[in-house]
Design a protein around this motif. Structure first.
Motif, PDB file in Angstrom:
ATOM      1  N   UNK A   5      77.226 -38.869  20.344  1.00 13.85           N
ATOM      2  CA  UNK A   5      77.454 -39.811  19.246  1.00 13.85           C
ATOM      3  C   UNK A   5      76.932 -41.172  19.708  1.00 13.85           C
ATOM      4  N   UNK A   6      75.789 -41.595  19.180  1.00 18.82           N
ATOM      5  CA  UNK A   6      75.310 -42.945  19.520  1.00 18.82           C
ATOM      6  C   UNK A   6      76.026 -43.939  18.610  1.00 18.82           C
ATOM      7  N   UNK A   7      76.387 -45.089  19.147  1.00 19.16           N
ATOM      8  CA  UNK A   7      77.114 -46.069  18.334  1.00 19.16           C
ATOM      9  C   UNK A   7      78.530 -45.609  18.018  1.00 19.16           C
ATOM     10  N   UNK A  32      76.262 -49.668  23.338  1.00 17.83           N
ATOM     11  CA  UNK A  32      76.096 -50.842  24.211  1.00 17.83           C
ATOM     12  C   UNK A  32      77.166 -51.897  23.932  1.00 17.83           C
ATOM     13  N   UNK A  33      78.074 -51.616  23.026  1.00 17.47           N
ATOM     14  CA  UNK A  33      79.185 -52.506  22.660  1.00 17.47           C
ATOM     15  C   UNK A  33      78.695 -53.853  22.140  1.00 17.47           C
ATOM     16  N   UNK A  34      77.459 -53.898  21.609  1.00 19.23           N
ATOM     17  CA  UNK A  34      76.941 -55.174  21.101  1.00 19.23           C
ATOM     18  C   UNK A  34      77.680 -55.590  19.828  1.00 19.23           C
ATOM     19  N   UNK A  35      78.189 -54.603  19.080  1.00 13.07           N
ATOM     20  CA  UNK A  35      78.944 -54.954  17.872  1.00 13.07           C
ATOM     21  C   UNK A  35      80.252 -54.176  17.820  1.00 13.07           C
ATOM     22  N   UNK A  36      80.831 -53.926  18.978  1.00 19.61           N
ATOM     23  CA  UNK A  36      82.073 -53.143  19.010  1.00 19.61           C
ATOM     24  C   UNK A  36      82.832 -53.462  20.289  1.00 19.61           C
ATOM     25  N   UNK A  37      83.950 -52.782  20.444  1.00 17.94           N
ATOM     26  CA  UNK A  37      84.864 -53.119  21.519  1.00 17.94           C
ATOM     27  C   UNK A  37      85.311 -51.832  22.198  1.00 17.94           C
ATOM     28  N   UNK A  38      85.434 -51.883  23.521  1.00 16.49           N
ATOM     29  CA  UNK A  38      85.827 -50.673  24.248  1.00 16.49           C
ATOM     30  C   UNK A  38      87.192 -50.149  23.801  1.00 16.49           C
ATOM     31  N   UNK A  77      72.663 -34.642  17.999  1.00 15.01           N
ATOM     32  CA  UNK A  77      72.981 -36.075  18.081  1.00 15.01           C
ATOM     33  C   UNK A  77      73.359 -36.593  16.698  1.00 15.01           C
ATOM     34  N   UNK A  78      74.500 -37.287  16.631  1.00 17.57           N
ATOM     35  CA  UNK A  78      74.833 -38.088  15.450  1.00 17.57           C
ATOM     36  C   UNK A  78      74.441 -39.514  15.807  1.00 17.57           C
ATOM     37  N   UNK A  79      73.455 -40.045  15.106  1.00 17.80           N
ATOM     38  CA  UNK A  79      72.848 -41.314  15.528  1.00 17.80           C
ATOM     39  C   UNK A  79      73.291 -42.477  14.624  1.00 17.80           C
ATOM     40  N   UNK A  80      74.390 -43.128  15.050  1.00 16.30           N
ATOM     41  CA  UNK A  80      74.922 -44.276  14.305  1.00 16.30           C
ATOM     42  C   UNK A  80      74.429 -45.611  14.861  1.00 16.30           C
TER      43      UNK A  80
END
Ligand code: NAD
Ligand code: UFG
Length: 340
Positions: A5-7, A32-38, A77-80
């Motif tokens: 699962x990307x993104x 890459x957590x550029x628009x998200x949080x762990x 791959x689910x590419x989000x």
């Protein structure tokens, strides 16, 4: 066999991850957590009581991507993963083209090298541009009015070319309408950075007192109440469409495009009124000028997904409003900042 699962730390990807795990799939998440949080990764684990590998990794980093494919027996791959802010894409187009297009090319090259040829891509109703009529079916002409939209169109074309060059690829292009709502638990949801661009997160932030009032962009459209009409779809319904698409790709080669929408259009005022009614919260608003680039009416004809995938949206606008509000009230500041 495992699904990459990307993104997967993002809004839709995190809900898809929960649904996949609940349905018995093994998953690996990269983001890459550029628009998200762990913290969303922690919450996925908490909600499912399941473990899975997480890679803080960028699609632009080919070596890291190769490592994931070497370490795991990826089947599909689910590419989000992608950047999605329309306004920002106008200001910094090259960042969007590089991230969304080069990132997808990297992914596909590395997939092919590892003989992984099953892909579900997050496209968007934005590829229909300003449609002549509604409801919109998959055969409508496509166009784009901003760099974000063009990245979606270009990636769709690139994936078609790829499949022509190697017919063993199995690709689903899922064109999302307007996802809102959140997981029932209130543990995962949409976590916008800064001032929300989209309607529902703005409404919930007004409701909780973080913003004073909502600006309704335009009340002179040719719609039943003058405000813009959209096809709001519950994020859980949306991600269920991905599981159906994955199953479909098990036995079908080629590229197929599917609209994921409910088939019903509601206006901005319909959404505000439904939100107020079910959550007993007034939403102060004022009418403003139309937002540049906005279209009047957009809703799906989702028949193809029903016929071919056996998928249709089930949740209504009230449930979307309730679930969005629970997420906001349980997490007034979104995910608390956890560092990875
Ligand atoms: P989101 O921003 O919450 O999730 C996207 C995730 O991708 C983020 O966690 C981000 O950190 C990650 N990411 C971005 N670039 C990356 C890169 N180069 N490498 C690794 N990770 C990267 O967005 P979302 O709402 O969950 O959207 C998911 C997908 O669906 C996107 O491709 C988006 O364009 C598409 N989409 C969204 C909507 C919507 O309204 N939310 C509508 C249509 C299509
Ligand atoms: N709106 C307001 N006030 C706001 C925000 C939005 O009135 O503060 C209105 C808009 O003018 C529009 C409607 O609410 O009429 C929906 O706007 P959103 O920004 O929530 O969604 P859009 O339909 O403009 O776009 C979204 C995504 C796009 C995606 C598209 C189709 O942002 O990336 O859905 O999937 F392409």
């Amino acid at each position: 066999m495992t699904i990459l699962v990307t993104g997967g730390a993002g809004y839709i990807g995190s809900h898809a991850a929960v649904e996949l795990l609940k349905s018995g799939y093994n998953i690996v998440i990269m983001d890459n957590l550029s628009n998200s949080n762990f913290e969303s990764i922690n919450r996925i684990r908490e909600l499912t009581s399941k473990e899975f590998p997480f890679y803080k990794c960028d699609l632009l980093d080919r070596d890291e991507l190769v490592t994931i494919f070497k370490n795991h027996d990826i089947e599909a791959v689910l590419h989000f993963a992608g950047l999605k802010a329309v306004g920002e894409s106008v200001e910094i187009p090259l960042k969007y083209y590089h991230n969304n297009i080069t990132g997808t090319i990297n992914l596909c090259e590395i997939m092919a090298k590892h003989d992984v040829k099953k892909l579900v891509f997050s496209s968007s109703a934005t590829v229909y541009g300003n449609p002549d009529r509604v409801p919109i079916d998959e055969s409508f002409p496509v166009s784009a009015t901003n760099p974000y939209g063009r990245t979606k169109l270009m990636v769709e074309e690139i994936l078609r070319d790829l499949q022509v060059s190697d017919p063993t690829w199995k690709i689903a292009l899922l064109r999302y309408f307007n996802p809102i709502g959140a997981h029932k638990s209130g543990r995962i949801g949409e976590n916008p950075n800064g001032i929300p661009n989209n309607l529902m997160p703005y409404i919930t932030q007004v409701a909780i007192g973080k913003r004073e009032k909502l600006s309704v962009f335009g009340n002179d459209y040719e719609t039943h109440d003058g405000t813009g009409v959209r096809d709001f779809i519950h994020v859980i319904d949306l991600v269920k469409g991905h599981l159906k698409a994955l199953q479909y790709l098990d036995s079908n080669e080629g590229v197929e495009t599917f609209n994921l929408g409910t088939g019903t259009g509601y206006s901005v005022l319909d959404l505000i009124n439904t939100f107020s009614l079910v959550n007993k919260k007034e939403i102060p608003y004022q009418f403003m000028e139309r937002r540049p680039g906005d279209i009047s009416i957009c809703y799906a004809n989702p028949t193809k997904a029903d016929k071919v995938l056996g998928w249709r949206a089930e949740k209504d606008l009230k449930e979307m409003c309730k679930d969005s509000w629970k997420w906001q009230t349980d997490n007034p500041n979104g995910y608390d900042k956890t560092t990875y």
